[in-house]
Write a protein that holds these residues in place. Structure first.
Motif, mmCIF file in Angstrom:
data_model
loop_
_atom_site.group_PDB
_atom_site.id
_atom_site.type_symbol
_atom_site.label_atom_id
_atom_site.label_comp_id
_atom_site.label_asym_id
_atom_site.label_seq_id
_atom_site.Cartn_x
_atom_site.Cartn_y
_atom_site.Cartn_z
ATOM 1 N N THR A 38 0.827 2.172 -6.409
ATOM 2 C CA THR A 38 2.080 2.893 -6.589
ATOM 3 C C THR A 38 2.383 3.047 -8.068
ATOM 4 N N ALA A 39 2.180 1.995 -8.833
ATOM 5 C CA ALA A 39 2.415 2.041 -10.278
ATOM 6 C C ALA A 39 1.494 3.060 -10.942
ATOM 7 N N GLN A 40 0.248 3.069 -10.549
ATOM 8 C CA GLN A 40 -0.697 4.018 -11.137
ATOM 9 C C GLN A 40 -0.314 5.453 -10.801
ATOM 10 N N ARG A 41 0.103 5.692 -9.573
ATOM 11 C CA ARG A 41 0.511 7.047 -9.183
ATOM 12 C C ARG A 41 1.712 7.515 -10.007
ATOM 13 N N HIS A 42 2.663 6.619 -10.189
ATOM 14 C CA HIS A 42 3.852 6.987 -10.958
ATOM 15 C C HIS A 42 3.487 7.225 -12.428
ATOM 16 N N LEU A 43 2.628 6.395 -12.958
ATOM 17 C CA LEU A 43 2.180 6.576 -14.337
ATOM 18 C C LEU A 43 1.506 7.941 -14.508
ATOM 19 N N LEU B 90 1.999 10.600 -12.753
ATOM 20 C CA LEU B 90 3.041 11.618 -12.661
ATOM 21 C C LEU B 90 3.741 11.787 -14.011
ATOM 22 N N LEU B 91 4.087 10.689 -14.654
ATOM 23 C CA LEU B 91 4.765 10.750 -15.951
ATOM 24 C C LEU B 91 3.872 11.373 -17.018
ATOM 25 N N GLN C 292 3.716 15.122 -16.395
ATOM 26 C CA GLN C 292 4.923 15.823 -16.844
ATOM 27 C C GLN C 292 4.887 16.046 -18.358
ATOM 28 N N ARG D 197 10.600 8.827 -20.995
ATOM 29 C CA ARG D 197 10.497 8.244 -19.649
ATOM 30 C C ARG D 197 9.219 7.428 -19.505
ATOM 31 N N TRP E 143 9.122 3.439 -18.808
ATOM 32 C CA TRP E 143 8.410 2.941 -17.632
ATOM 33 C C TRP E 143 7.345 1.929 -18.044
#
Length: 135
Positions: free
Chosen positions: A11-16, A18-19, A22, A48, A52
């Protein structure tokens, strides 16, 4: 429901990602002359990402040196943002001025715009050499 360390890391890798995506999208927009919000969006995306990483970077092995590199990249955008604000202020200063004063403001705007474009090109070159971070 219990989350395993592997699940949290995924989950952390996916969010990273995404950031980073962006910020990468905003970086690609920086070179377009018609996109007045690209620098702002790039700065927001980088902020962001940095926030994070301060909170969760250890989950995925991001070290302080990498975070420092990202902070330095973000700081590199500060003078350019200052120039944008200066040019916007100059655009708003035309009412109530004499012809000579308006000419002076226009000369400042032209000169500022030239410097802005030169600084923007230099920033884009620098960011492309070091982007994406954490590589």
């Amino acid at each position: 429901m219990q989350f395993t360390t592997a699940h949290r890391m995924t989950t952390a890798q996916r969010h990273l990602l995404l950031l980073i995506r962006q910020a990468s999208h905003a970086l690609a927009r920086l070179t377009r002359a018609d996109d007045a919000e690209a620098l702002h969006d790039m700065r927001v995306a980088m902020r962001r990402l940095r926030t994070w990483l301060r909170a969760f970077g250890t989950l995925i092995g991001v070290d302080r040196a990498q975070q420092k590199q990202l902070r330095q990249l973000a700081q590199r955008t500060n003078p350019l943002r200052d120039r944008e604000i200066e040019l916007a202020w100059l655009r708003a200063q035309t009412s109530g001025l004499t012809l000579a004063q308006r000419r002076g403001v226009m000369a400042l705007r032209r000169g500022g715009a030239l410097v802005y474009r030169r600084e923007l090109r230099a920033l884009c070159v620098e960011l492309r050499k070091t982007w994406p971070p954490l590589a």
